[in-house]
Enzyme design. Structure first.
Site, PDB file in Angstrom:
ATOM      1  N   ASN A 122      -6.179  -7.313  -5.241  1.00  7.17           N
ATOM      2  CA  ASN A 122      -5.297  -8.235  -4.521  1.00  7.17           C
ATOM      3  C   ASN A 122      -5.916  -9.624  -4.346  1.00  7.17           C
ATOM      4  O   ASN A 122      -5.755 -10.265  -3.307  1.00  7.17           O
ATOM      5  CB  ASN A 122      -4.889  -7.629  -3.172  1.00  7.17           C
ATOM      6  CG  ASN A 122      -3.989  -6.412  -3.367  1.00  7.17           C
ATOM      7  OD1 ASN A 122      -3.001  -6.489  -4.109  1.00  7.17           O
ATOM      8  ND2 ASN A 122      -4.365  -5.305  -2.762  1.00  7.17           N
ATOM      9  N   HIS A 133      -7.628   0.542   7.694  1.00 11.17           N
ATOM     10  CA  HIS A 133      -7.698  -0.004   6.330  1.00 11.17           C
ATOM     11  C   HIS A 133      -8.274  -1.422   6.399  1.00 11.17           C
ATOM     12  O   HIS A 133      -7.564  -2.381   6.660  1.00 11.17           O
ATOM     13  CB  HIS A 133      -6.313  -0.017   5.688  1.00 11.17           C
ATOM     14  CG  HIS A 133      -6.344  -0.188   4.197  1.00 11.17           C
ATOM     15  ND1 HIS A 133      -7.419  -0.721   3.518  1.00 11.17           N
ATOM     16  CD2 HIS A 133      -5.414   0.088   3.247  1.00 11.17           C
ATOM     17  CE1 HIS A 133      -7.171  -0.752   2.226  1.00 11.17           C
ATOM     18  NE2 HIS A 133      -5.949  -0.263   2.029  1.00 11.17           N
ATOM     19  N   THR A 192      -1.520   5.292  -2.620  1.00  9.55           N
ATOM     20  CA  THR A 192      -0.138   4.846  -2.487  1.00  9.55           C
ATOM     21  C   THR A 192       0.712   5.452  -3.606  1.00  9.55           C
ATOM     22  O   THR A 192       0.340   5.387  -4.770  1.00  9.55           O
ATOM     23  CB  THR A 192      -0.078   3.308  -2.535  1.00  9.55           C
ATOM     24  OG1 THR A 192      -0.648   2.803  -1.333  1.00  9.55           O
ATOM     25  CG2 THR A 192       1.347   2.810  -2.637  1.00  9.55           C
ATOM     26  N   ASN A 235      -9.646  -3.673   0.251  1.00  6.18           N
ATOM     27  CA  ASN A 235      -8.730  -3.958  -0.863  1.00  6.18           C
ATOM     28  C   ASN A 235      -7.835  -5.186  -0.690  1.00  6.18           C
ATOM     29  O   ASN A 235      -6.708  -5.211  -1.175  1.00  6.18           O
ATOM     30  CB  ASN A 235      -7.866  -2.724  -1.146  1.00  6.18           C
ATOM     31  CG  ASN A 235      -8.719  -1.580  -1.671  1.00  6.18           C
ATOM     32  OD1 ASN A 235      -9.861  -1.785  -2.093  1.00  6.18           O
ATOM     33  ND2 ASN A 235      -8.188  -0.374  -1.624  1.00  6.18           N
ATOM     34  N   TYR A 293      -6.322  -6.530   1.896  1.00  9.25           N
ATOM     35  CA  TYR A 293      -5.238  -6.542   2.887  1.00  9.25           C
ATOM     36  C   TYR A 293      -5.665  -7.322   4.124  1.00  9.25           C
ATOM     37  O   TYR A 293      -6.726  -7.941   4.128  1.00  9.25           O
ATOM     38  CB  TYR A 293      -4.775  -5.104   3.163  1.00  9.25           C
ATOM     39  CG  TYR A 293      -4.169  -4.499   1.919  1.00  9.25           C
ATOM     40  CD1 TYR A 293      -4.794  -3.469   1.238  1.00  9.25           C
ATOM     41  CD2 TYR A 293      -3.000  -5.016   1.372  1.00  9.25           C
ATOM     42  CE1 TYR A 293      -4.256  -2.941   0.073  1.00  9.25           C
ATOM     43  CE2 TYR A 293      -2.456  -4.502   0.195  1.00  9.25           C
ATOM     44  CZ  TYR A 293      -3.082  -3.478  -0.444  1.00  9.25           C
ATOM     45  OH  TYR A 293      -2.567  -2.971  -1.617  1.00  9.25           O
TER      46      TYR A 293
HETATM   47  C1  LIG Z   1      -2.844   0.637  -0.391  1.00  8.88           C
HETATM   48  C2  LIG Z   1      -3.384   0.355  -1.570  1.00  8.88           C
HETATM   49  C3  LIG Z   1      -4.840   0.067  -1.648  1.00  8.88           C
HETATM   50  O1  LIG Z   1      -5.556   0.268  -0.666  1.00  8.88           O
HETATM   51  O2  LIG Z   1      -5.286  -0.398  -2.729  1.00  8.88           O
HETATM   52  C4  LIG Z   1      -2.565   0.347  -2.816  1.00  8.88           C
HETATM   53  C5  LIG Z   1      -1.291  -0.205  -2.780  1.00  8.88           C
HETATM   54  C6  LIG Z   1      -0.519  -0.207  -3.943  1.00  8.88           C
HETATM   55  C7  LIG Z   1      -0.993   0.346  -5.117  1.00  8.88           C
HETATM   56  C8  LIG Z   1      -2.283   0.883  -5.133  1.00  8.88           C
HETATM   57  C9  LIG Z   1      -3.065   0.882  -3.987  1.00  8.88           C
END
Ligand SMILES: C=C(C(=O)O)c1ccccc1
Length: 371
Positions: free
Chosen positions: A239, A179, A25, A182, A184
Site C-alpha cells: 500500500n 492492525h 482478506t 501493511n 494502513y
Molecule cells: C488487510 C490486508 C493486509 O493487511 O494486507 C489486505 C487487504 C486486501 C488484500 C490483501 C491484504
C-alpha cells in the site's frame, strides 16, 4: 527445544500449538457481515494454535474494500459470534484483527461518499477492491485522502476501544490483534513516507508513534493486555508504505510496547506476501535486534513471525528460540488441516490465487482435507 506442535500460553490464551493462521482478506462478507461461508471456513481451520481473522473494520470510516467484515454493527457482531462459536466448538482459539484502513479506501466506501482519511493528504499508489453492480469484483485506484485534524483522533481511538470491547463481549472472540501493519492507518502515522504532519503526531519518531500507543492503551484498557496482540511490518512496501529509516522507528515502537504487557507481537518480515529479505532504508532490517529491544524493554509477549515461512524455516525459527509462534497465510487458505499435514509431512494443496478475493465457496471452503 520447542517445536511447532508444542502448546504455549500466550497472554490469557492457552494455545494447543505454535501454528497461527495469518490474517487473510477474502472479501466474502457482503454488507460487512460474516455469513455461512465464513462460519464454515474458520471452523474448518480450528486446529490452528490460533486463528487471526481477516482484517475487520472498526467503523464505516475504517472500511477500505468491498465485502470485508466489520465490528460496528449488530448484524456484523452476530455474524462473528456464529464464527467464534464454530471455532470454539471445534476446540480452537480465535482473535479478530482490528482495522482502520486510513487512506487505502475509496469514496464509494466512505460515509457520505467522502474522502478517506489519513495523517496527511497523500494519495497512495495502491488499489482497493470494489464490487460492481453485476456482482463481479474489480481492483481500482484508491481515492485522494484528506488529512485528519488532531481533534478527530480521540474519536478514532474510541472506535478501536469500542470495537475491541464488542469483539470480546458480544462476538465471543478470545482476543484482538491491532492492525498496525501493511500501510494502513496506524502504519501511515508511523512511516515518514505517509506522515508529513507538523503537530504532535508528526515529525519525530516519538510523535509518529504516538497514535499507535494511544490505540494500544485504549484497547488494552478495554479488554486487557493479555487479550491483545499487535501486527507490525517494519519494511513492507504494501500500500505504498515507506520510511526513510525503519530500524530506529520500529525499535522505538517495540520498546514502548515492552512496558505494555501485550500477549504477542506479530511481525511481517520483508515485503508482505513477497520477498522475505526485502528492505527499505540503507541497510537490511535486523529482526533479531528488534526482538532484543522488545525483551530488553521488559516485553514478555510471544514473538509471532510471519511471511514466507515453510515448515523447515518455521521449525528452525521456533527451535532456535527466535519465534514463539509462526503465522502461515496462503498455506492455510489451501489447507484447512495444515497442522496435521505439517505434523505428518503430508502433501500440501496449492492455493488458487484466482479465488483469493471475492466469490463464493470455490477456493474458500472447498479445499479438501487430507485422507
Ligand atoms: C488487510 C490486508 C493486509 O493487511 O494486507 C489486505 C487487504 C486486501 C488484500 C490483501 C491484504
Amino acid at each position: 527445544m520447542a517445536t511447532l506442535f508444542d502448546p504455549l500460553r500466550v497472554g490469557d490464551l492457552a494455545l494447543a500449538n505454535r501454528i497461527v493462521m495469518a490474517p487473510l482478506t477474502r472479501n466474502r462478507s457482503p454488507n460487512a457481515v460474516p455469513g455461512d461461508l465464513s462460519v464454515t471456513y474458520y471452523g474448518q481451520r480450528a486446529t490452528a494454535g490460533l486463528i487471526v481473522t481477516e482484517a475487520t473494520a472498526i467503523s464505516h470510516q475504517g472500511q477500505g474494500y468491498a465485502n470485508v467484515p466489520g465490528l460496528y454493527g449488530a448484524d456484523q457482531l452476530a455474524g462473528w459470534k456464529r464464527v467464534t462459536d464454530a471455532v470454539h466448538k471445534a476446540g480452537g482459539k480465535i482473535v479478530v484483527q482490528l482495522w482502520h484502513v486510513g487512506r487505502i479506501s475509496h469514496t464509494t466506501l466512505q460515509p457520505g461518499g467522502g474522502k478517506p482519511v489519513a495523517p496527511s493528504a497523500i494519495r497512495a499508489k495502491s488499489k482497493t477492491f470494489l464490487v460492481k453492480p453485476d456482482g463481479s469484483g474489480e481492483f481500482v485506484e484508491t481515492s485522494e485522502p484528506r488529512a485528519l485534524d488532531a481533534a478527530e483522533l480521540p474519536g478514532i481511538v474510541d472506535d478501536f476501544r469500542r470495537a475491541a470491547r464488542a469483539a470480546i463481549e458480544e462476538a465471543g472472540f478470545d482476543g484482538v490483534e491491532i492492525h498496525g501493519a501493511n500501510g494502513y492507518l496506524i502504519d501511515q502515522f508511523l512511516r515518514s513516507g505517509t506522515n508529513h504532519r507538523s503537530d504532535d503526531y508528526g515529525g519525530s519518531i516519538e510523535n509518529r508513534a504516538r497514535f499507535l500507543f494511544e490505540v494500544v492503551d485504549a484497547v488494552t484498557s478495554a479488554v486487557g493486555a493479555g487479550k491483545t496482540g499487535i501486527r507490525l511490518s517494519p519494511v513492507t512496501p504494501a500500500n505504498d508504505a515507506s520510511d526513510a529509516d525503519p530500524q530506529p522507528l520500529f525499535n522505538h515502537v517495540v520498546e514502548g510496547l515492552g512496558a505494555r504487557g501485550l500477549a504477542y507481537i506479530h511481525i511481517v518480515e520483508g515485503a508482505t506476501g513477497g520477498a522475505r529479505d526485502f528492505s527499505q532504508g540503507d541497510k537490511p532490517f535486523d529482526y533479531e535486534e528488534l526482538k532484543a529491544g522488545y525483551r530488553k524493554a521488559g516485553g514478555r509477549g510471544a514473538w509471532l513471525a510471519n511471511n514466507g515461512y515453510d515448515k523447515e524455516l518455521a521449525e528452525k525459527a521456533v527451535a532456535d528460540g527466535y519465534a514463539d509462534l509462526v503465522a502461515f497465510g496462503k498455506l492455510f487458505i489451501a489447507n484447512p488441516d495444515l497442522v496435521s499435514r505439517l505434523k505428518r509431512n503430508a502433501e500440501l494443496n496449492a492455493p488458487d490465487k484466482a479465488t483469493f478475493y471475492g466469490g463464493d465457496a470455490r477456493g474458500y471452503t472447498d479445499y479438501p482435507t487430507a485422507a
